[in-house]
Design a protein around this motif. Structure first.
Motif, PDB file in Angstrom:
ATOM      1  N   LEU A  15       1.109  -1.288  -0.159  1.00 42.88           N
ATOM      2  CA  LEU A  15      -0.033   0.251   0.164  1.00 42.88           C
ATOM      3  C   LEU A  15       1.073   1.505  -0.315  1.00 42.88           C
ATOM      4  CD1 LEU A  15      -2.530  -1.293   2.805  1.00 42.88           C
ATOM      5  CD2 LEU A  15      -2.598  -0.846   0.085  1.00 42.88           C
ATOM      6  N   ALA A  16       1.994   1.309   0.756  1.00 40.78           N
ATOM      7  CA  ALA A  16       2.339   2.477   0.816  1.00 40.78           C
ATOM      8  C   ALA A  16       4.550   1.711  -0.414  1.00 40.78           C
ATOM      9  CB  ALA A  16       3.287   3.580   2.181  1.00 40.78           C
ATOM     10  N   PRO A  17       4.377   1.546  -1.241  1.00 40.26           N
ATOM     11  CA  PRO A  17       5.845   0.994  -1.953  1.00 40.26           C
ATOM     12  C   PRO A  17       6.475   2.008  -1.961  1.00 40.26           C
ATOM     13  CG  PRO A  17       4.340   1.132  -3.727  1.00 40.26           C
ATOM     14  CD  PRO A  17       2.819   1.620  -2.244  1.00 40.26           C
ATOM     15  N   ARG A  18       6.240   3.278  -1.897  1.00 45.38           N
ATOM     16  CA  ARG A  18       7.769   4.019  -1.566  1.00 45.38           C
ATOM     17  C   ARG A  18       7.670   4.552  -0.392  1.00 45.38           C
ATOM     18  NH1 ARG A  18       3.612   8.097  -3.859  1.00 45.38           N
ATOM     19  NH2 ARG A  18       3.323   8.561  -6.118  1.00 45.38           N
ATOM     20  N   GLU A  36       6.642   2.328  -7.010  1.00 44.16           N
ATOM     21  CA  GLU A  36       5.566   3.430  -6.826  1.00 44.16           C
ATOM     22  C   GLU A  36       4.407   2.691  -6.742  1.00 44.16           C
ATOM     23  OE1 GLU A  36       5.696   6.418  -7.142  1.00 44.16           O
ATOM     24  OE2 GLU A  36       7.531   5.975  -7.413  1.00 44.16           O
ATOM     25  N   PRO A  37       3.265   2.912  -6.291  1.00 46.29           N
ATOM     26  CA  PRO A  37       2.103   2.080  -6.457  1.00 46.29           C
ATOM     27  C   PRO A  37       1.106   1.950  -7.778  1.00 46.29           C
ATOM     28  CG  PRO A  37       1.602   4.320  -5.259  1.00 46.29           C
ATOM     29  CD  PRO A  37       2.906   4.463  -5.900  1.00 46.29           C
ATOM     30  N   GLY A  38       1.338   0.145  -7.838  1.00 45.30           N
ATOM     31  CA  GLY A  38       0.610  -0.443  -9.524  1.00 45.30           C
ATOM     32  C   GLY A  38       2.262  -0.245 -10.185  1.00 45.30           C
ATOM     33  N   TRP A  94      -5.111  -4.065  -5.877  1.00 47.30           N
ATOM     34  CA  TRP A  94      -5.721  -4.262  -4.140  1.00 47.30           C
ATOM     35  C   TRP A  94      -6.278  -5.648  -4.413  1.00 47.30           C
ATOM     36  CZ3 TRP A  94      -9.832  -4.908  -1.794  1.00 47.30           C
ATOM     37  CH2 TRP A  94     -11.219  -4.227  -2.442  1.00 47.30           C
TER      38      TRP A  94
END
Length: 466
Positions: free
Chosen positions: A110-113, A119-121, A191
């Protein structure tokens, strides 16, 4: 030097974890092994706090809160839990490790950064594989450990619960998990995909352990221990935390080795253990008609007279001893016998009790000398020269049917050859079958005398008679 200090400290912690495992391989060095493990974990936690130096006050507060949430109830439970409930406690702790892996994997997704994995996705290919495996293995560990806890704690029947077409269902769920992991790695990083991966893993964890009977629980405990380690190692890669990777790999590999040793001790297939496909269909075979054969029954005075006049007595402890907390009374009985010139030894089956080493810990608690305690392969031949085999609460691990009855669910499992002793004194509350649900043929042998009653009370009465 400052930049490399965390890595060096993590290496030091990892070395201490290796020394801990080395120490735990023998009762004589187990206390030192525990200390090494505790020091290593303290260093790992302190290093993690050191890394938070530039993360702000909020991070420190959150970490301190997390440590308190884990440490306070953990210390309280560990101090309060009786030795008889130790297997349940281990299963419960395994479930927490699994859930932690799932939650960290979801946090990274949910918070890859924040985790530096993309990045998200658009999570990096390698990171997607790591977090997917961590979530899948963690979910299997959690749900499987919950079922193991319920079975061990008596909240769920210890008998196998056989579901129709369970192997086909497990195979289908396994393929679905692989498909979802593949989708995560090929760009379908929604998700919903990750959610279905997690749900499928939770379900297969339940289904893997539900069909396993109570007699196989020691193997289940070591297997789940291995799973929890691999889950932690997978998440260690996601967090780029070397200590977590090394620790998880140590736990995973040592748990796998222990499972293999336990499988040999129970004549089980290692592959079947890993896949949860054991202890199922056959385990119900032990249920039979009500037993009507007569047995020879004796008293504490009879047992005291027989053992006092023996040259060698071999004690075989089992879960009944643990339930009755009879280890101290047993030690007092053995000391009195030795004062009468009787040689006393202890025979430990690899799966006696509800987890590996259960009996060893109880005997060590009663200060039984380590050099009097022997494993199955080291003492089995000595039963032929023993005047008395004193079986206290052990059942399935002494059943001769494991060697003769091909229809028995425990057939092929190595057992202690107690029937070869001159006299077998069998302490048991009743004629009920053991955890495997199999009647013990030893009860009806001509050289067996049943001593019915609570194991602790029986030992105390024998002490009085001596």
């Amino acid at each position: 030097m400052g930049e490399n200090l965390p890595a060096l400290l993590y290496i030091a912690a990892s070395i201490l974890f290796i020394l801990a495992l080395r120490g735990l391989s023998s009762p004589e060095t187990s206390r030192a092994g525990n200390r090494f493990g505790m020091i290593g974990m303290a260093i790992a936690i302190a290093t993690t706090l050191f890394v938070l130096e530039n993360k702000g006050l909020g991070a420190w507060v959150l970490v301190a809160l997390a440590i308190a949430i884990g440490a306070v109830p953990g210390a309280y439970i560990a101090r309060r839990v009786p030795m008889t409930a130790m297997p349940q406690l281990v299963a419960a702790f395994h479930s927490l490790v699994g859930m932690a892996a799932v939650l960290i994997a979801w946090a990274a997704f949910l918070a890859p950064r924040a985790f530096g994995v993309g990045e998200p996705g658009h999570i990096h290919l390698q990171s997607a594989l790591e977090m997917s495996l961590g979530a899948a293995i963690g979910a299997i560990t959690f749900s499987g450990s919950v079922i193991a806890f319920l079975k061990l704690n008596g909240n769920m029947s210890g008998k196998p619960i056989i579901l129709p077409a369970r192997h086909a269902i497990n195979l289908g769920l396994g393929l679905l998990i692989l498909i979802f992991i593949g989708m995560m790695m090929t760009g379908e990083q929604s998700w919903t995909t990750f959610l279905w991966l997690t749900i499928a893993s939770f379900i297969i964890g339940f289904l893997l352990i539900i069909p396993i009977g109570g007699a196989d629980m020691p193997v289940v405990i070591s297997m789940l221990n291995s799973y929890s380690g691999w889950a932690a190692a997978g998440i260690g890669f996601t967090l780029e935390n070397m200590a977590l990777i090394v620790t998880g790999a140590l736990v995973g590999s040592s748990g796998a080795i222990l499972s293999y040793i336990m499988c040999k001790g129970m004549n089980r297939s290692f592959i079947s253990v890993i896949l949860g496909g054991f202890g199922g269909e056959d385990a119900s075979a032990g249920a039979g008609a009500e037993e009507t054969r007569p047995v020879k029954q004796g008293s504490a005075e009879d047992a005291a007279f027989i053992m006092k006049n023996a040259r060698k007595v071999i004690v075989v402890p089992g879960y009944g001893m643990a339930v009755a907390q009879a280890q101290h009374a047993l030690k007092e009985m053995a000391d009195l016998l030795k004062e009468h010139g009787v040689e006393v030894k202890y025979a430990i089956h690899p799966v006696a009790g509800r987890m590996p080493g259960h009996m060893n810990v109880l005997l060590a608690e009663a200060h039984v000398p380590y050099d009097e305690v022997f494993e199955l392969e080291d003492i089995n031949a000595e039963f032929r020269t023993a005047d008395v085999a004193f079986v206290i609460g052990a059942n399935d691990v002494t059943n001769p049917a494991a060697k003769t009855d091909k229809a028995s669910p425990i057939y092929g499992m190595p057992v202690l050859d107690v029937e070869n002793a001159g006299t077998v004194l069998f302490v048991k509350r009743s004629m009920a079958s053991g955890y495997a649900g199999v009647q013990n043929e030893l009860f009806f042998r001509d050289n067996t005398m049943m001593l019915f009653g609570d194991a602790k009370k029986m030992c105390e009465e024998i002490v009085k008679a001596l």
